[in-house]
Design an enzyme around this catalytic site. Sequence first.
Site, PDB file in Angstrom:
ATOM      1  N   ASP A 178       0.687  -1.105  -0.042  1.00  0.00           N
ATOM      2  CA  ASP A 178       0.038  -0.063   0.140  1.00  0.00           C
ATOM      3  C   ASP A 178       0.850   1.175  -0.114  1.00  0.00           C
ATOM      4  O   ASP A 178       1.747   1.374   0.924  1.00  0.00           O
ATOM      5  CB  ASP A 178      -0.888  -0.049   1.184  1.00  0.00           C
ATOM      6  N   ILE A 179       0.578   2.178  -0.957  1.00  0.00           N
ATOM      7  CA  ILE A 179       1.357   3.186  -0.967  1.00  0.00           C
ATOM      8  C   ILE A 179       1.233   4.313  -0.026  1.00  0.00           C
ATOM      9  O   ILE A 179       0.124   4.539   0.306  1.00  0.00           O
ATOM     10  CB  ILE A 179       1.112   3.788  -2.414  1.00  0.00           C
ATOM     11  N   ASN A 186      -2.583  13.037  -3.753  1.00  0.00           N
ATOM     12  CA  ASN A 186      -3.575  13.386  -4.680  1.00  0.00           C
ATOM     13  C   ASN A 186      -3.959  15.099  -4.320  1.00  0.00           C
ATOM     14  O   ASN A 186      -4.331  15.991  -5.090  1.00  0.00           O
ATOM     15  CB  ASN A 186      -4.611  12.800  -4.478  1.00  0.00           C
ATOM     16  N   ASP A 195      -1.951   9.250 -10.353  1.00  0.00           N
ATOM     17  CA  ASP A 195      -2.156   8.128 -11.191  1.00  0.00           C
ATOM     18  C   ASP A 195      -0.895   7.865 -11.820  1.00  0.00           C
ATOM     19  O   ASP A 195      -0.615   6.826 -12.085  1.00  0.00           O
ATOM     20  CB  ASP A 195      -3.091   8.541 -12.332  1.00  0.00           C
ATOM     21  N   GLU A 221      -4.738   2.734  -3.910  1.00  0.00           N
ATOM     22  CA  GLU A 221      -3.381   2.433  -3.960  1.00  0.00           C
ATOM     23  C   GLU A 221      -3.023   1.090  -3.374  1.00  0.00           C
ATOM     24  O   GLU A 221      -1.852   0.951  -2.952  1.00  0.00           O
ATOM     25  CB  GLU A 221      -2.861   3.643  -3.031  1.00  0.00           C
TER      26      GLU A 221
END
Length: 311
Positions: A178-179, A186, A195, A221
């Site tokens: 998971d980022i 964002n 993206d 993500e």
Amino acid sequence: MDSVPETFVQMFDGTSVLVAAYDEFDRLRYANPAFRAAFFLDENETPLWSEIMRRNHDAGRGSVIRAKDFEAWLISTQSRRGKTGFRAYETDLVDGRWLWMTESVRGDGWMLCIASDITGLRAEDRAVRQDRDFAVKTSYTDELTGIANRRFVTERIEEMLRRPPSKAGVPGCIGLLDIDHFKLVNDRHGHQAGDLILRDFAQRISGLIRRSDCFGRVGGEEFVLVLPRTPIGQAALLVERMLATVRTARPFADRPDVAYTFSAGLAEGRPDDSAASLYARADKALYSAKMGGRNRIYCDGSEPDRPAIAQ
């Protein structure tokens, strides 16, 4: 090819059918003369499959690839290539030939490819068959990143748990990646930047996995690694290498100060596991990695948490 009796090698060498074998890292280990001629390979070279595709595409020969972005096509194709026990599909060559290709994968990741020339089949039926193959590919592909989607990854987890375990008694591991702080990315840089980071992450991780492994995006993500026949200690080493690689990533050429990291939760399959129960334990480990400071791995059942490599 040491594992194949000489008699069989002689049979393969003498047939017009294309025959090749790749190891678990997708490196060519055997190819008969018909295969080497079709893909312009010297007698003794053993390149990676990706290298064969790239250089033939650059030279305008070999397989016909109808994609505007070759590298995106390569990542997308590799996310599904060799992940199932058997696959059959059609492919055409620049010289006009059509091939019926089958891929058979052993438990250790080695893959046997056999292709027969079907150029003589009715040409008017090809468009129908191509549309069918495209629809199947689309149903298993994440639209944004081009890698495998939740449906494909879930099937690979279920398949891994059904297979006989390795000699060590391990069916394999999954990892949830998971980022970190993705919402902030964002908010600060916009969804287009988000993206781009998702695609950058997908590309970097795809380049670090073995062909027998599966990597896909399951939403937002969050990504999943499926590592068949891999003990959790080995899985942690693989993911630590990914952490180190991503930490040095700078996805924006005009903004070298923008970087990102990820956290990972790993869980090893058990005899009584379902895909859902294994996923739940990996998700719990991911939560521990997030709570432990992010930019690190947490292995299910470990105490205390496993930190990331020191910078």
